[in-house]
Design a protein around this motif. Structure first.
Motif, mmCIF file in Angstrom:
data_model
loop_
_atom_site.group_PDB
_atom_site.id
_atom_site.type_symbol
_atom_site.label_atom_id
_atom_site.label_comp_id
_atom_site.label_asym_id
_atom_site.label_seq_id
_atom_site.Cartn_x
_atom_site.Cartn_y
_atom_site.Cartn_z
ATOM 1 N N ARG A 55 -48.101 12.924 55.953
ATOM 2 C CA ARG A 55 -49.351 12.867 56.701
ATOM 3 C C ARG A 55 -50.374 13.855 56.147
ATOM 4 N NH1 ARG A 55 -46.611 12.512 62.719
ATOM 5 N NH2 ARG A 55 -46.155 10.287 62.655
ATOM 6 N N VAL A 56 -49.918 15.068 55.845
ATOM 7 C CA VAL A 56 -50.832 16.073 55.317
ATOM 8 C C VAL A 56 -51.376 15.643 53.961
ATOM 9 C CG1 VAL A 56 -50.993 18.442 54.474
ATOM 10 C CG2 VAL A 56 -49.826 17.967 56.622
ATOM 11 N N GLY A 57 -50.505 15.127 53.092
ATOM 12 C CA GLY A 57 -50.966 14.665 51.788
ATOM 13 C C GLY A 57 -51.992 13.556 51.906
ATOM 14 N N ALA A 58 -51.738 12.605 52.811
ATOM 15 C CA ALA A 58 -52.690 11.502 53.007
ATOM 16 C C ALA A 58 -54.033 12.022 53.502
ATOM 17 C CB ALA A 58 -52.108 10.476 53.984
ATOM 18 N N ARG A 59 -54.008 12.972 54.433
ATOM 19 C CA ARG A 59 -55.262 13.514 54.953
ATOM 20 C C ARG A 59 -56.015 14.301 53.892
ATOM 21 N NH1 ARG A 59 -54.454 16.785 60.236
ATOM 22 N NH2 ARG A 59 -56.716 16.941 59.956
ATOM 23 N N LEU A 60 -55.300 15.028 53.045
ATOM 24 C CA LEU A 60 -55.958 15.731 51.941
ATOM 25 C C LEU A 60 -56.665 14.745 51.023
ATOM 26 C CD1 LEU A 60 -53.214 18.364 51.024
ATOM 27 C CD2 LEU A 60 -55.512 18.885 51.865
ATOM 28 N N ARG A 61 -55.971 13.666 50.656
ATOM 29 C CA ARG A 61 -56.570 12.698 49.737
ATOM 30 C C ARG A 61 -57.737 11.967 50.398
ATOM 31 N NH1 ARG A 61 -51.063 12.186 48.925
ATOM 32 N NH2 ARG A 61 -50.932 10.259 50.138
ATOM 33 N N ASP A 62 -57.592 11.635 51.682
ATOM 34 C CA ASP A 62 -58.691 10.973 52.381
ATOM 35 C C ASP A 62 -59.930 11.859 52.422
ATOM 36 O OD1 ASP A 62 -57.223 8.716 52.850
ATOM 37 O OD2 ASP A 62 -56.715 9.207 54.930
ATOM 38 N N GLY A 63 -59.727 13.169 52.560
ATOM 39 C CA GLY A 63 -60.851 14.093 52.625
ATOM 40 C C GLY A 63 -61.325 14.587 51.290
ATOM 41 N N GLY A 64 -60.665 14.175 50.199
ATOM 42 C CA GLY A 64 -61.072 14.628 48.870
ATOM 43 C C GLY A 64 -60.749 16.088 48.612
ATOM 44 N N HIS A 65 -59.652 16.589 49.210
ATOM 45 C CA HIS A 65 -59.283 17.996 49.079
ATOM 46 C C HIS A 65 -57.982 18.149 48.307
ATOM 47 C CE1 HIS A 65 -62.382 18.974 51.927
ATOM 48 N NE2 HIS A 65 -61.770 18.392 52.938
ATOM 49 N N GLU A 66 -57.819 19.321 47.731
ATOM 50 C CA GLU A 66 -56.542 19.815 47.238
ATOM 51 C C GLU A 66 -56.374 21.239 47.755
ATOM 52 O OE1 GLU A 66 -55.853 17.631 42.945
ATOM 53 O OE2 GLU A 66 -57.153 19.401 43.018
ATOM 54 N N GLY A 67 -55.129 21.676 47.909
ATOM 55 C CA GLY A 67 -54.893 23.022 48.413
ATOM 56 C C GLY A 67 -53.834 23.739 47.615
ATOM 57 N N ARG A 68 -53.924 25.081 47.616
ATOM 58 C CA ARG A 68 -52.990 25.874 46.816
ATOM 59 C C ARG A 68 -51.874 26.507 47.637
ATOM 60 N NH1 ARG A 68 -54.908 30.056 42.635
ATOM 61 N NH2 ARG A 68 -52.710 29.763 42.139
ATOM 62 N N THR A 69 -52.077 26.664 48.948
ATOM 63 C CA THR A 69 -51.086 27.363 49.759
ATOM 64 C C THR A 69 -50.441 26.401 50.747
ATOM 65 O OG1 THR A 69 -52.316 29.434 49.574
ATOM 66 C CG2 THR A 69 -50.694 29.278 51.341
ATOM 67 N N VAL A 70 -49.119 26.345 50.734
ATOM 68 C CA VAL A 70 -48.351 25.522 51.671
ATOM 69 C C VAL A 70 -47.667 26.452 52.658
ATOM 70 C CG1 VAL A 70 -46.462 23.875 51.935
ATOM 71 C CG2 VAL A 70 -47.979 23.728 49.950
ATOM 72 N N SER A 71 -47.755 26.138 53.944
ATOM 73 C CA SER A 71 -47.089 26.958 54.952
ATOM 74 C C SER A 71 -46.328 26.067 55.918
ATOM 75 C CB SER A 71 -48.101 27.819 55.720
ATOM 76 O OG SER A 71 -48.973 27.017 56.486
ATOM 77 N N VAL A 72 -45.277 26.619 56.512
ATOM 78 C CA VAL A 72 -44.532 25.925 57.550
ATOM 79 C C VAL A 72 -44.549 26.790 58.808
ATOM 80 C CG1 VAL A 72 -43.028 24.680 55.972
ATOM 81 C CG2 VAL A 72 -42.310 26.910 56.852
ATOM 82 N N LYS A 73 -44.566 26.126 59.953
ATOM 83 C CA LYS A 73 -44.472 26.802 61.248
ATOM 84 C C LYS A 73 -43.196 26.341 61.924
ATOM 85 C CE LYS A 73 -47.407 25.763 64.638
ATOM 86 N NZ LYS A 73 -48.633 25.809 65.481
ATOM 87 N N LEU A 74 -42.396 27.279 62.377
ATOM 88 C CA LEU A 74 -41.113 26.996 63.001
ATOM 89 C C LEU A 74 -41.082 27.712 64.348
ATOM 90 C CD1 LEU A 74 -38.982 27.752 59.806
ATOM 91 C CD2 LEU A 74 -39.716 25.490 60.594
ATOM 92 N N ARG A 75 -41.075 26.935 65.424
ATOM 93 C CA ARG A 75 -41.067 27.524 66.765
ATOM 94 C C ARG A 75 -39.681 27.353 67.379
ATOM 95 N NH1 ARG A 75 -46.022 25.924 69.956
ATOM 96 N NH2 ARG A 75 -46.842 27.655 68.705
ATOM 97 N N ARG A 76 -39.081 28.477 67.748
ATOM 98 C CA ARG A 76 -37.748 28.455 68.336
ATOM 99 C C ARG A 76 -37.792 27.940 69.769
ATOM 100 N NH1 ARG A 76 -38.078 33.765 66.090
ATOM 101 N NH2 ARG A 76 -36.784 34.095 64.244
ATOM 102 N N ALA A 77 -36.606 27.737 70.327
ATOM 103 C CA ALA A 77 -36.500 27.246 71.699
ATOM 104 C C ALA A 77 -37.097 28.231 72.698
ATOM 105 C CB ALA A 77 -35.033 26.970 72.044
ATOM 106 N N ASP A 78 -37.111 29.535 72.347
ATOM 107 C CA ASP A 78 -37.668 30.531 73.258
ATOM 108 C C ASP A 78 -39.164 30.738 73.053
ATOM 109 O OD1 ASP A 78 -37.808 31.860 70.859
ATOM 110 O OD2 ASP A 78 -36.539 33.554 71.450
#
Length: 450
Positions: free
Chosen positions: A290-313
């Motif tokens: 989804r992120v890749g498709a949105r980047l291409r639709d918007g004509g963007h490229e990015g250099r930094t990839v991040s992940v967010k991980l939310r625990r059960a608490d």
């Protein structure tokens, strides 16, 4: 009357046309945008309480019709609470590809009026129409043209505030909702501002409002008449001056056209907490697509990839990595996201939410590229379900993903997808509210929907 009711109560009744001299700033806000788009295909629901958002146990309201708002339902509210407040409301899942398409068409209308368009979200924007006055008429006439064009071409309504500054224009559009227009004359700004509740000022959240209330400052006019030194002593130097300036109607910010996206992301909240790495990787693949498709639709490229991980608490861990070269390829985003997840130490920890984001964006194709040895014969990453393919170059992958984009534009997102995402998701899979859809109440990218 609640704080929200004070901010959204209807504006004054129509009267003689207000003097719009010097009022070249427009704030256009779509009315209950997500709901309005859904009603285009479900007209039988007009006049009924309708809520758009996640339908799972942890779903969140993305938008509510004005009939649903009468029961106290609002965006960012847990869907479970919305159902209790409005048990007869019709709940619809979000269709964000559809909302983006309608938004793009509306913004084309804006750009036909002026190049000075500053988009704030899918459903609202500032316009500086000073350069269009000779061609299209006075600011109020231009606002009326925009409202008529949106209604005629898209079948939805919008509210427009017309003023001399961005701050006042936004307040004006809020107070004439739904389907209204309000002009605040340049010489009538203080008459408009000073009776408003203190919470109408940008920067006044619940905590600041409590402080102002303790000081007996309940209206914008009372704040304006308070010495600057007192505001700064009680609220801090920066916030005190900020509120003092706004209370006197001073907002020098120009409309900034084509504000570049700072990042593009998507996230998922699981219906039940998940600690299966295979399920997590499969969802990282889905989000990366989804992120890749949105980047291409918007004509963007990015250099930094991040992940967010939310625990059960509800504690949240973020990890990021800056790539050697910018990318818009889901393959690269997914590989990096998996590596970040594996390095987080949370592979056997129960998670309730995961997210993928690409930052440090630039227009696609503008960054120099360096051919590296691993660009040749580099096969695809291991999929969430296992297995690898043959050798393929970066250009091959880019061509393949763009071909998927073309299929998606014609037949809808999901018509063609990686094999790992075709299998039924494991128990506890996501509720499907991502890339701009309903999020946790404390999640990112939140916005009040008009």
């Amino acid at each position: 009357m609640s704080r929200k009711q004070q901010l959204h109560r209807p504006g004054p009744p129509p009267g003689p046309p207000a003097d719009d001299t010097g009022c070249a700033i427009l704030h256009v806000d779509m009315d209950a945008f997500f709901v309005s788009v859904e009603l285009l295909e479900r007209p039988e629901l007009r006049g009924r309480p309708v809520v758009v958002g996640g339908t799972g146990a942890r779903g969140v309201v993305a938008a509510a019709s004005y009939e649903a708002r009468a029961f106290g339902v609002h965006s960012a509210m847990p869907m479970s609470r919305a159902r209790r407040l409005a048990p007869h409301a019709v709940v619809l899942p979000g269709r964000h590809d559809r909302y983006r398409a309608v938004s793009a068409a509306v913004f084309e209308l804006f750009h036909a009026v002026t190049p000075l368009v500053e988009g704030l979200s899918l459903d609202e924007a500032f316009l500086d129409v000073s350069g269009a006055l000779r061609r299209l008429g006075r600011p109020a006439e231009i606002a009326a043209r925009i409202r008529a064009a949106v209604a005629e071409q898209q079948g939805i309504t919008c509210s427009v505030g017309v003023a001399s500054t961005k701050f006042v224009a936004k307040l004006a559009s809020t107070r004439c909702k739904p389907d209204g227009m309000l002009v605040v004359p340049a010489d009538g700004v203080l008459d408009f501002l000073h009776p408003l509740p203190a919470a109408a000022l940008w920067g006044v959240g619940e905590r600041t409002e409590r402080t102002l209330d303790r000081l007996g400052l309940r209206t914008v006019g009372q704040i304006a008449r308070t010495p600057l030194a007192t505001l700064q002593r009680e609220l801090g130097g920066a916030l005190g001056r900020h509120l003092h300036e706004l209370a006197w109607g001073r907002d020098p910010r120009p409309v900034v056209p084509e504000a570049r996206d700072k990042s593009v992301g998507a996230e998922e909240t699981f219906d039940t907490d998940v600690d299966d790495p295979a399920v997590i990787r499969r969802e990282l693949l889905r989000l990366s697509e989804r992120v890749g498709a949105r980047l291409r639709d918007g004509g963007h490229e990015g250099r930094t990839v991040s992940v967010k991980l939310r625990r059960a608490d509800f504690s949240t861990v973020t990890r990021s990595r800056t790539l050697r070269e910018p990318t818009d390829l889901a393959r690269v985003i997914y590989t990096t996201a998996c590596e970040l997840y594996e390095a987080s130490g949370l592979e056997r920890v129960r998670l309730r939410l995961i997210g993928v984001r690409v930052e440090n964006l630039a227009p696609a194709g503008t960054a120099p590229r360096q051919l590296a040895l691993d660009d040749i014969g580099d096969g695809p990453p291991e999929s969430a379900g296992g297995g690898t393919g043959g050798a393929a170059s970066v250009d091959d992958w880019r061509a393949a993903e763009r071909a998927v984009d073309q299929v998606a534009h014609r037949f809808g997102r999901g018509a063609l997808r990686p094999a790992a995402l075709v299998r039924p998701a494991a128990s506890g899979g996501p509720r499907g509210a991502s890339d701009g859809g309903p999020r946790e109440p404390n999640g990112s990218d939140g916005k009040r929907r008009g």
